[in-house]
Design an enzyme around this catalytic site. Sequence first.
Site, mmCIF file in Angstrom:
data_model
loop_
_atom_site.group_PDB
_atom_site.id
_atom_site.type_symbol
_atom_site.label_atom_id
_atom_site.label_comp_id
_atom_site.label_asym_id
_atom_site.label_seq_id
_atom_site.Cartn_x
_atom_site.Cartn_y
_atom_site.Cartn_z
ATOM 1 N N ASP A 213 0.866 -1.187 0.000
ATOM 2 C CA ASP A 213 0.000 0.000 0.000
ATOM 3 C C ASP A 213 0.898 1.232 0.000
ATOM 4 O OD1 ASP A 213 -2.301 -1.511 0.126
ATOM 5 O OD2 ASP A 213 -2.457 -1.426 2.317
ATOM 6 N N ASP B 81 -10.639 -7.858 7.865
ATOM 7 C CA ASP B 81 -9.604 -8.899 7.746
ATOM 8 C C ASP B 81 -9.071 -9.288 9.131
ATOM 9 O OD1 ASP B 81 -9.940 -8.598 5.023
ATOM 10 O OD2 ASP B 81 -8.234 -7.238 4.810
#
Length: 294
Positions: free
Chosen positions: A12, A239
């Site tokens: 990311d 998650d």
Amino acid sequence: MTIWCLGSVNADHFYRLPHLPAPGETLAASDYSRGLGGKGANMAVAAARGGAPVELVGAVGPDGLWMKARLADYGVSVRHLAESAEASGHAIISVDAAGENQITIYGGANRALEPARIDTAFAEAREGDIFVCQNETNLQRAGADIARSRGLRVVYAAAPFEVEAVRKMLDVADLLVLNAVEARQLQEATGLAPEALPVAGIVITLGADGVRWIDTKTGQSRDFPAVAVTAVDTTGAGDTFTGYLLAGLDRGLSMEAAIPLAAKAAALKVTRRGTADAIPSLSEVETWAPPAHG
Ligand code: ATP
């Protein structure tokens, strides 16, 4: 027992910009940071931080060796994380002064997994292990079929939601994990209410409103509250929840015990900025006393 996570690993890249770029515009970013993400990596880290042995089956490119090293530091086994010629999966996340964002995602190595590597990895799986996958790789169904044939419980997180990918997985999943938006999209696509889907169990995460667990065998549904916190960054909450849920089931907890622990881990995560790097350890979760006022 082991949790086998067939999943994505993404870098990311965060850029802070004065405004989001217009077509043709070149802009200088005032800040840059890089973090470990991808739904597979996040779930694998959460399950490992939650105390389970975890094998991550996937791939990174030549630019992704730092992610492999970081996953290993978090306790995830990366023996079956291939090094592919493709670029690693990544997300370019631009954030403007008002907090609005623009995200470009490239699947790269995550979408170029090779069947032979999946076969080799799952040849080590044993009855009683848990298999989990999401929609950021290729070969989910192939992996789930091998896992099923070897006696693993198949868990499927239907995210990011893609109707065709989800349809392919419904008859092989034992447990389906969805957020509220995905649950609605699935109902619209199939015309079936969650409790009528052909899976044994469904967990629907509802953000700050908690979690609903539907046992489709008995038709019973049970709601669990979220832990009240002041959210700083909810990225990766789902998650974290899923990884912790599976770690709990892996060490023999019932759903009734594993869900509140996973919700507590996810609540602690949302008080921190970041994705995989911000997932707390089991001892942090167990000793954390949430603020009384949220
Ligand atoms: P994401 O895509 O951001 O990873 P998601 O949409 O898949 O998340 P959510 O339903 O938003 O998943 O969150 C998963 C779980 O995390 C929730 O069921 C809840 O237990 C916890 N959680 C999420 N947001 C909050 C919050 N603001 N406060 C407390 N707990 C939260």
